[in-house]
Design a protein around this motif. Sequence first.
Motif, PDB file in Angstrom:
ATOM      1  N   SER A  77       0.579  42.062   3.928  1.00  0.00           N
ATOM      2  CA  SER A  77       1.394  40.962   3.395  1.00  0.00           C
ATOM      3  C   SER A  77       1.494  41.042   1.873  1.00  0.00           C
ATOM      4  O   SER A  77       2.574  40.856   1.295  1.00  0.00           O
ATOM      5  CB  SER A  77       0.784  39.618   3.804  1.00  0.00           C
ATOM      6  N   ILE A  78       0.382  41.333   1.216  1.00  0.00           N
ATOM      7  CA  ILE A  78       0.372  41.444  -0.244  1.00  0.00           C
ATOM      8  C   ILE A  78       1.194  42.638  -0.690  1.00  0.00           C
ATOM      9  O   ILE A  78       1.935  42.562  -1.677  1.00  0.00           O
ATOM     10  CB  ILE A  78      -1.072  41.532  -0.751  1.00  0.00           C
ATOM     11  N   ALA A  79       1.099  43.758   0.036  1.00  0.00           N
ATOM     12  CA  ALA A  79       1.874  44.948  -0.309  1.00  0.00           C
ATOM     13  C   ALA A  79       3.370  44.671  -0.198  1.00  0.00           C
ATOM     14  O   ALA A  79       4.161  45.099  -1.053  1.00  0.00           O
ATOM     15  CB  ALA A  79       1.484  46.113   0.594  1.00  0.00           C
ATOM     16  N   ARG A  80       3.773  43.949   0.857  1.00  0.00           N
ATOM     17  CA  ARG A  80       5.198  43.604   1.004  1.00  0.00           C
ATOM     18  C   ARG A  80       5.660  42.695  -0.125  1.00  0.00           C
ATOM     19  O   ARG A  80       6.756  42.858  -0.671  1.00  0.00           O
ATOM     20  CB  ARG A  80       5.432  42.932   2.360  1.00  0.00           C
ATOM     21  N   GLN A  81       4.808  41.723  -0.501  1.00  0.00           N
ATOM     22  CA  GLN A  81       5.163  40.817  -1.587  1.00  0.00           C
ATOM     23  C   GLN A  81       5.294  41.575  -2.904  1.00  0.00           C
ATOM     24  O   GLN A  81       6.219  41.324  -3.692  1.00  0.00           O
ATOM     25  CB  GLN A  81       4.110  39.714  -1.716  1.00  0.00           C
ATOM     26  N   ARG A  82       4.411  42.523  -3.150  1.00  0.00           N
ATOM     27  CA  ARG A  82       4.490  43.330  -4.369  1.00  0.00           C
ATOM     28  C   ARG A  82       5.769  44.155  -4.393  1.00  0.00           C
ATOM     29  O   ARG A  82       6.422  44.293  -5.438  1.00  0.00           O
ATOM     30  CB  ARG A  82       3.272  44.256  -4.460  1.00  0.00           C
TER      31      ARG A  82
END
Length: 344
Positions: free
Chosen positions: A314-319
Amino acid sequence: MTQTTLTDLGWSDHFARQLTQDDADLTPARINEVQRDRLRALSENGPLRLIPTENAGNYAVGDWVLCDATHALRRLDAQGVLTRKAAGHVAYTQRIAANVDTLGIVTSCNADFNIARLERYLALAATAGCLPLVILTKPDLCDDPQSYVKQAQALSPMLTAIAINARDPQDVARLTPWVNKGQTLALLGSSGVGKTTLSNTLTGESEATQEIREDDAKGRHTTTYRSLTPTLTGGWLIDTPGMRELQLADMDEGIAEVFDDLTELATQCKFRNCEHASEPGCAVQAAIARGDLDPDRLTRWQKLQAEDAHNSASIARQRARQKTFTKMVKSGKAQGTHKRNPKG
């Protein structure tokens, strides 16, 4: 009055190696409080109030920065950072504290004691590269505090567990090896376990404490922000608000270290993609059948792995979305400049 040196503040060769000739006129300082748009820091010349040159949320208590009289100009690479996925449904990583030598995981000898939660904190410590120390408070309120010590100690050979009466200065003095000159101890744990009382005894300060609820051994937050405070023995203490939620992200290596027995067993399974359920040749299930492995430990390991993978993705997608948006903004500004300054 004795002057505080960089070494007293926790400075080491790790930070000295990051200095260049261009930094000769800048002052090293250690962040002791992060405010909305200001940083409080400690230096050889005394306390400083600094304006950050990047988002204040990018700094953590314990960070080292290079500064002039008013601005934090460069944040030095930390020697380990305690992080978590930010609470709630947002997808980003929150820096809790930086340059911590020992993570003091504070729990009490009552209903707050929870093996699964301790394993989370151990994964956090392993990822940050700091020593784990389980501090069991309120031993005077239970019949057998050593049973809690043994349960915690069994989680890892790298872990030290100690039962301490946080109100007794002589008992708290047993923590001196972890808060000697230049060393930094961070305290993490739930509300109501006695972190503030422990902090008061270690530092000589007198922050207010609040009673816990009798029905669930929990309490209200007393510490409302993170701070770096000198201890009576020359070290540094980072106290934090009680955590109701500690979600892991980007901690696969830390989880593997905490569950190294399962990690090793998994390499002996017949299939590389074994899910350790009903597959033939599963070394993990074989260990459970022999009575060598608690099935609940397998469940906790798989739960943390799944949570970490989900949050990390989820964090990777947000980044990635943020990076794309930033490129669009920069491209739009460039096109606007071109229209205002046409050639010819």
